[in-house]
Scaffold this motif. Structure first.
Motif, PDB file in Angstrom:
ATOM      1  N   ARG A  55       0.831  -1.202   0.000  1.00  0.00           N
ATOM      2  CA  ARG A  55       0.000   0.000   0.000  1.00  0.00           C
ATOM      3  C   ARG A  55       0.870   1.259   0.000  1.00  0.00           C
ATOM      4  N   GLY A  56       2.035   1.153   0.617  1.00  0.00           N
ATOM      5  CA  GLY A  56       2.974   2.273   0.594  1.00  0.00           C
ATOM      6  C   GLY A  56       3.497   2.530  -0.813  1.00  0.00           C
ATOM      7  N   GLY A  80      -3.094  11.455  10.614  1.00  0.00           N
ATOM      8  CA  GLY A  80      -3.318  10.858  11.928  1.00  0.00           C
ATOM      9  C   GLY A  80      -2.990   9.379  12.003  1.00  0.00           C
ATOM     10  N   PHE A  81      -2.529   8.794  10.903  1.00  0.00           N
ATOM     11  CA  PHE A  81      -2.143   7.379  10.938  1.00  0.00           C
ATOM     12  C   PHE A  81      -0.851   7.234  11.731  1.00  0.00           C
ATOM     13  N   ARG A  82      -0.815   6.235  12.607  1.00  0.00           N
ATOM     14  CA  ARG A  82       0.319   6.082  13.517  1.00  0.00           C
ATOM     15  C   ARG A  82       1.371   5.081  13.037  1.00  0.00           C
ATOM     16  N   ASP A  83       1.100   4.448  11.907  1.00  0.00           N
ATOM     17  CA  ASP A  83       2.025   3.400  11.460  1.00  0.00           C
ATOM     18  C   ASP A  83       2.737   3.769  10.163  1.00  0.00           C
ATOM     19  N   VAL A  84       2.758   5.041   9.815  1.00  0.00           N
ATOM     20  CA  VAL A  84       3.367   5.472   8.554  1.00  0.00           C
ATOM     21  C   VAL A  84       4.764   6.007   8.819  1.00  0.00           C
ATOM     22  N   PRO A  85       5.799   5.410   8.203  1.00  0.00           N
ATOM     23  CA  PRO A  85       7.162   5.901   8.415  1.00  0.00           C
ATOM     24  C   PRO A  85       7.345   7.289   7.793  1.00  0.00           C
ATOM     25  N   VAL A  92       1.232   9.775   1.930  1.00  0.00           N
ATOM     26  CA  VAL A  92       0.032   9.275   2.604  1.00  0.00           C
ATOM     27  C   VAL A  92      -0.838  10.429   3.083  1.00  0.00           C
ATOM     28  N   ASN A  93      -0.232  11.438   3.684  1.00  0.00           N
ATOM     29  CA  ASN A  93      -1.004  12.584   4.172  1.00  0.00           C
ATOM     30  C   ASN A  93      -1.728  13.285   3.026  1.00  0.00           C
ATOM     31  N   TYR A  94      -1.016  13.509   1.922  1.00  0.00           N
ATOM     32  CA  TYR A  94      -1.616  14.243   0.805  1.00  0.00           C
ATOM     33  C   TYR A  94      -2.736  13.434   0.142  1.00  0.00           C
ATOM     34  N   ALA A  95      -2.473  12.147  -0.128  1.00  0.00           N
ATOM     35  CA  ALA A  95      -3.496  11.310  -0.765  1.00  0.00           C
ATOM     36  C   ALA A  95      -4.724  11.178   0.123  1.00  0.00           C
ATOM     37  N   SER A  96      -4.516  11.094   1.415  1.00  0.00           N
ATOM     38  CA  SER A  96      -5.639  11.010   2.345  1.00  0.00           C
ATOM     39  C   SER A  96      -6.405  12.331   2.394  1.00  0.00           C
ATOM     40  N   HIS A  97      -5.668  13.436   2.352  1.00  0.00           N
ATOM     41  CA  HIS A  97      -6.292  14.763   2.368  1.00  0.00           C
ATOM     42  C   HIS A  97      -7.168  14.978   1.133  1.00  0.00           C
ATOM     43  N   GLN A  98      -6.739  14.401  -0.009  1.00  0.00           N
ATOM     44  CA  GLN A  98      -7.504  14.524  -1.251  1.00  0.00           C
ATOM     45  C   GLN A  98      -8.635  13.493  -1.347  1.00  0.00           C
ATOM     46  N   ASN A  99      -8.751  12.654  -0.315  1.00  0.00           N
ATOM     47  CA  ASN A  99      -9.746  11.574  -0.289  1.00  0.00           C
ATOM     48  C   ASN A  99      -9.534  10.543  -1.398  1.00  0.00           C
ATOM     49  N   TRP A 100      -8.272  10.391  -1.811  1.00  0.00           N
ATOM     50  CA  TRP A 100      -7.950   9.360  -2.791  1.00  0.00           C
ATOM     51  C   TRP A 100      -7.749   8.012  -2.109  1.00  0.00           C
ATOM     52  N   THR A 101      -7.259   8.051  -0.879  1.00  0.00           N
ATOM     53  CA  THR A 101      -6.980   6.817  -0.143  1.00  0.00           C
ATOM     54  C   THR A 101      -7.641   6.883   1.228  1.00  0.00           C
ATOM     55  N   SER A 102      -7.674   5.744   1.860  1.00  0.00           N
ATOM     56  CA  SER A 102      -8.188   5.666   3.231  1.00  0.00           C
ATOM     57  C   SER A 102      -7.379   4.619   3.978  1.00  0.00           C
ATOM     58  N   GLY A 103      -7.439   4.667   5.267  1.00  0.00           N
ATOM     59  CA  GLY A 103      -6.688   3.718   6.071  1.00  0.00           C
ATOM     60  C   GLY A 103      -7.404   2.395   6.225  1.00  0.00           C
ATOM     61  N   THR A 104      -6.691   1.432   6.753  1.00  0.00           N
ATOM     62  CA  THR A 104      -7.315   0.139   7.049  1.00  0.00           C
ATOM     63  C   THR A 104      -8.115   0.226   8.349  1.00  0.00           C
ATOM     64  N   PHE A 109      -2.717   2.973   8.444  1.00  0.00           N
ATOM     65  CA  PHE A 109      -2.746   2.923   6.985  1.00  0.00           C
ATOM     66  C   PHE A 109      -2.260   1.576   6.475  1.00  0.00           C
ATOM     67  N   SER A 110      -1.474   0.877   7.263  1.00  0.00           N
ATOM     68  CA  SER A 110      -0.890  -0.429   6.903  1.00  0.00           C
ATOM     69  C   SER A 110      -0.061  -0.331   5.627  1.00  0.00           C
ATOM     70  N   PRO A 111       0.975   0.510   5.622  1.00  0.00           N
ATOM     71  CA  PRO A 111       1.758   0.723   4.402  1.00  0.00           C
ATOM     72  C   PRO A 111       2.510  -0.509   3.922  1.00  0.00           C
ATOM     73  N   ASP A 112       2.797  -1.450   4.827  1.00  0.00           N
ATOM     74  CA  ASP A 112       3.537  -2.650   4.441  1.00  0.00           C
ATOM     75  C   ASP A 112       2.629  -3.787   3.985  1.00  0.00           C
ATOM     76  N   ARG A 113       1.330  -3.584   4.088  1.00  0.00           N
ATOM     77  CA  ARG A 113       0.398  -4.634   3.680  1.00  0.00           C
ATOM     78  C   ARG A 113       0.329  -4.696   2.142  1.00  0.00           C
ATOM     79  N   PRO A 114       0.260  -5.910   1.545  1.00  0.00           N
ATOM     80  CA  PRO A 114       0.113  -6.003   0.090  1.00  0.00           C
ATOM     81  C   PRO A 114      -1.114  -5.239  -0.396  1.00  0.00           C
ATOM     82  N   VAL A 115      -0.973  -4.553  -1.488  1.00  0.00           N
ATOM     83  CA  VAL A 115      -2.095  -3.800  -2.033  1.00  0.00           C
ATOM     84  C   VAL A 115      -2.872  -4.696  -2.999  1.00  0.00           C
ATOM     85  N   THR A 116      -4.174  -4.723  -2.849  1.00  0.00           N
ATOM     86  CA  THR A 116      -5.012  -5.528  -3.739  1.00  0.00           C
ATOM     87  C   THR A 116      -5.382  -4.717  -4.976  1.00  0.00           C
TER      88      THR A 116
END
Length: 432
Positions: A55-56, A80-85, A92-104, A109-116
């Protein structure tokens, strides 16, 4: 013996020389990553293309594709995601601010999780102006929707590899934002995120298209028609004939030949995704010029509703000349969609069975291709594939699309069965 040894030695040398060449043959994922790297959209050279994309990785590439790296760097909004390096916080902040992405979750945000595939195409569709909240697509079917509207020429499922992520991003460069203002590549150039020279060198801004580009970008807008002429065929889901057609608007307006619908009482269309949608109404038909305009239902036979289809753009002033390159897309023999290339051999050939002159060309078609699209090198529709000279070679015919574009489509139209009844009644009157 000496000659045998010499032959063997030469063969070994040839094989040895072939190894580096074979190893250098790059696959589609490699070509895609090279394109993105050349444009400066990747932070560094691609690593293993078979590795799982995270996802990262996806959000980093998303911000790069948007051309908003500078805006992201200047944006002080905190997700506000606590797991983002720290290395990913800007994206992550910008994409979330634009409502393009959302957290798990609210805090992860789970940046290390495989993206589907569905997650990645949800990100990408939102960036392009589509909204799952407004009903443009469902997150659970985002990958299928992306293929349906032509954002990607292929189906992606499950977790993506880095190669698949790069391929889908490369394909998105040619796709337009929802408002139709410009393609992703054009916006990148306009914003100065990508140099015009690099985009031109890679063919991203070139108006003339190759057969491969035609296939990748426009196959999604063409469909196979299944024709049912008896109730028993409908009950058995066994059509008696096949034809082709193509969308000219994203809301389901489509064009085919009149003879593609002849004698049918019901018809469905099958998209490149494999989804099946009924033909709802026939808005216009003309036997003499062999054209029909239909409206395809936006609810599939399985009850799923879509907000949009991929569509083709008719040429406004088709200046067709002998020798021009042409491409045809249709469903020959009912076997599925295919693309063929040829040239215009006569742009205005009188043919006895047609009221208007036809476009004669050498782009191969077969039975079942009737109603498919004949395109110019710019991907614009110049004709509707309709037939061929039975005793000629490479003498294929397309009827001009212009009458369908100027027809009055404001009426309610008729069902396929009603058109068949009206034509039969008119034929009976003529016989009397």
């Amino acid at each position: 013996m000496k000659s045998r040894f010499l032959a063997f030695f030469c063969a070994v040398c040839l094989l040895a020389a072939a190894v580096p060449a074979a190893a250098a043959l790059s696959g589609e994922a490699t070509r895609a990553s090279d394109t993105l790297y050349t444009l400066g959209l990747l932070p560094g050279e691609a690593g293993s293309l078979s590795a799982a994309a995270t996802r990262g990785d996806a959000v980093t590439l998303l911000v790069a594709l948007s051309g908003c790296r500078a805006e992201a760097a200047a944006d002080n909004w905190i997700s506000g995601f606590r797991d983002v390096p720290a290395s990913l916080q800007t994206a992550v902040n910008y994409a979330s601010h634009q409502n393009w992405t959302s957290g798990t979750t609210v805090l992860t945000f789970s940046p290390d999780r495989p993206v589907t595939a569905n997650a990645w195409f949800s990100f990408l569709l939102r960036m392009l102006g589509y909204s799952d909240k407004n009903g443009d697509f469902d997150v659970s079917g985002a990958a299928v929707f992306a293929q349906r509207i032509g954002l990607t020429p292929q189906r992606y499922e499950g977790a993506l590899t880095m190669g698949q992520l790069y391929e889908s991003a490369r394909d998105a460069l040619f796709f337009s934002y929802k408002d139709g203002s410009e393609t992703v590549a054009e916006r990148l150039v306009r914003k100065g995120a990508v140099s015009r020279a690099a985009a031109n060198a890679l063919g991203l801004l070139t108006p003339e298209l190759s057969a491969r580009q035609i296939a990748d970008r426009y196959t999604a807008a063409v469909f196979q028609i299944a024709l049912y002429r008896k109730p028993i065929e409908i009950d058995a889901q066994s059509p008696s004939a096949d034809a082709s057609g193509f969308f000219i608007s994203s809301d389901g307006l489509a064009v085919t030949n009149y003879h593609s619908l002849e004698d049918a009482i019901y018809a469905t269309v099958t998209l490149a995704t494999g989804e099946v949608y009924p033909i709802d109404r026939v808005l216009y038909y003309d036997q003499a010029i062999d054209l029909a305009v239909i409206r395809v239902s936006r609810t599939s036979t399985e009850g799923r509703t879509t907000s949009a289809f991929a569509c083709l753009t008719p040429a406004e002033n088709p200046d067709v000349r002998a020798g021009d390159v042409a491409y045809s897309i249709g469903s020959p023999l009912g076997l599925g969609l295919s693309v063929s290339a040829g040239i215009i051999s006569d742009p205005s050939r009188p043919v006895a069975r047609y009221q208007l002159p036809c476009i004669m060309n050498t782009a191969d078609i077969s039975r079942g291709s009737s109603g498919g699209a004949l395109l110019n090198v710019y991907g614009q529709v110049i004709g509707v594939t309709s037939g061929a000279y039975a005793y000629g070679n490479s003498m294929y015919l397309a009827v001009p699309i212009a009458p369908a574009l100027t027809a009055d489509l404001s009426g309610e139209g008729w069902t396929v069965a009603e058109v068949t009844e009206m034509v039969r009644a008119a034929s009976a009157e003529d016989a009397d």
